[in-house]
Write an enzyme that holds these catalytic residues in place. Sequence first.
Site, mmCIF file in Angstrom:
data_model
loop_
_atom_site.group_PDB
_atom_site.id
_atom_site.type_symbol
_atom_site.label_atom_id
_atom_site.label_comp_id
_atom_site.label_asym_id
_atom_site.label_seq_id
_atom_site.Cartn_x
_atom_site.Cartn_y
_atom_site.Cartn_z
ATOM 1 C CG MET A 36 41.628 35.728 20.348
ATOM 2 S SD MET A 36 40.155 34.495 19.487
ATOM 3 C CE MET A 36 40.783 32.937 19.639
ATOM 4 C CG ASN A 37 44.884 41.086 20.632
ATOM 5 O OD1 ASN A 37 45.244 40.722 21.864
ATOM 6 N ND2 ASN A 37 46.015 41.473 20.172
ATOM 7 C CG ASP A 38 46.786 41.002 16.903
ATOM 8 O OD1 ASP A 38 45.911 41.366 16.992
ATOM 9 O OD2 ASP A 38 47.835 41.388 16.440
ATOM 10 C CD1 TRP A 62 45.558 43.238 24.042
ATOM 11 C CD2 TRP A 62 46.783 44.291 25.483
ATOM 12 N NE1 TRP A 62 46.986 43.291 23.585
ATOM 13 C CE2 TRP A 62 47.627 43.951 24.790
ATOM 14 C CE3 TRP A 62 47.301 45.224 26.760
ATOM 15 C CZ2 TRP A 62 49.007 44.404 24.800
ATOM 16 C CZ3 TRP A 62 48.686 45.464 26.812
ATOM 17 C CH2 TRP A 62 49.375 44.921 25.891
ATOM 18 N NE ARG A 166 52.853 46.919 17.167
ATOM 19 C CZ ARG A 166 52.931 48.151 17.122
ATOM 20 N NH1 ARG A 166 53.936 48.854 17.715
ATOM 21 N NH2 ARG A 166 51.996 49.105 16.814
ATOM 22 C CG ASP A 167 52.816 43.036 14.673
ATOM 23 O OD1 ASP A 167 52.777 42.592 15.937
ATOM 24 O OD2 ASP A 167 51.982 43.970 14.600
ATOM 25 C CD GLU A 222 49.111 47.588 15.403
ATOM 26 O OE1 GLU A 222 49.549 47.982 16.532
ATOM 27 O OE2 GLU A 222 47.848 47.467 15.497
ATOM 28 C CD1 TRP A 305 43.378 47.108 17.252
ATOM 29 C CD2 TRP A 305 43.148 46.790 19.474
ATOM 30 N NE1 TRP A 305 44.239 45.876 17.796
ATOM 31 C CE2 TRP A 305 43.901 45.619 19.081
ATOM 32 C CE3 TRP A 305 42.799 46.551 20.751
ATOM 33 C CZ2 TRP A 305 44.577 44.735 19.853
ATOM 34 C CZ3 TRP A 305 43.421 45.657 21.692
ATOM 35 C CH2 TRP A 305 44.157 44.956 21.197
#
Length: 491
Positions: A36-38, A62, A166-167, A222, A305
Amino acid sequence: MSQTLRDARTYEEQRERFISPLNRPAFHLSARVGWMNDPNGFCYYQGKYHMFYQYYPYDSHWGPMHWGHAVSRDLLHWAYLPAVLAPDVSYDHAGCFSGSAVELPDGQHLLMYTGVSREMADNGALRDVQTQALAVGDGVNYRKYQHNPVLTSDDLPPGGSRVHFRDPKMWREADGSYRMVAVNLAEKGGGQVLLYRSEDGYHWAFVSVLAENRDRIGVMWECPDLFSLDGKDVLLASAQDMLPKGFEYHNGNGAFYLIGRVDHASGRFLEESDHAADYGIDFYAPQTVLTPDGRRVMIGWMQNWDTCNLHTPSTAWFGQMSLPRELHVKNGILYQTPLRELDALRRERVEHRDVTVENGEMTLPGVSGRTVDLEIALEAGDYARFAVWFAKNRDYHTGVSFRPHESVLKIDRKFSGSRRAIIHQRRAKVRHEHGRLKLRLILDRYSVEVFINDGEKVMSATLYTELNADEIAFFADGKATFSVTKYTLAD
Ligand code: FRU
């Protein structure tokens, strides 16, 4: 539904059975299986909070990004739902990256995420291309929008990179229109936050460059988020490749906030202050939600990270979210306090008032455990160092120590059981009067979050110490007096 998503759903359902709930955090969301990340799409939708997350079910590292999914009524007890997005179409075959969610007026749930694909660059090398895509659903199943992608490099300001775009974090305004912020790498080489607008959630147009990195707080930014709170506007983001500045920005990659005001005429964010969002080791890519009763609540990925790929041994799940934190703005600072719903988990209150510890270590009756809410009020005193150690037994301990003469609070997990040369310590400057300081530590099996002076600063860290290391001890070099209130936190 694509075979790729069906496979992920089958896999997570089968593998989850091999993970005992006792080997996960009790009240922090962790990966259902794998990585899992963000946090993504954090929202309140039809009576429940939804949390999606960057997810690679097949490994504890990842990989091509999917979106995992969980729901909760109190933001502390989470139920997993099947994964909702998999990298299965041309514009997202290299990953479904971070994004957000809103409810449409017709009751449908709209997700916006970053689709990553690959193209051949002029030099013949393959490079990523990032575009924004939509998926519409009912809280369980989502269909990718037929006119995806809805934002491409055509929608960037001049010089914006098509590789780093992104994001998207979108929200609905009071007049029913939508806004969205996303990050992009500018030609000059720094991160920038872009503002977009839509009338219906499907058709989006560029508005302005809201904020730029201007050679400080890392390089690329980010995961932005923008909201109003206590008469100010707050821009949250996470920076890559930061240089430390005093006691700020020590984490390599870290979350930060800007406080100021959006000037709607120019579309610019007018900054007044900037700070790290967390002074511990593990906190990145936070997103916020507005609760039905009007609280602004933030959850971040409780990882770093620079260290997350050095974990060992391989585990069935890796990655957890932070506690939900209620936010307030005061004196240019974003205050964070544990979500008040956490109080309902408090059991077995133990209180010790005006305890003195002198030149050594002591334990206190009833004060131990790995799911614990520990409030410590330290009095003004004559000591060089005060420390609290937890997740402790003969072999292990993790600690928070305070040196009043330096005004420094340090978190140290060197003896937490890590077998890697990752960062184990972080220091924060703290305000105090002659050694008088307030701390609240929340322990949940594999993490600690330290709330300093009612949330003026927070230090978060994960630890992977065996669960039978559950002692808590207090130490002073000199003579320190403190009061402690301890609760066991229930599952
Ligand atoms: C931040 C991030 C995002 C991206 C995602 C990919 O942690 O790099 O920018 O969308 O992770 O998993």
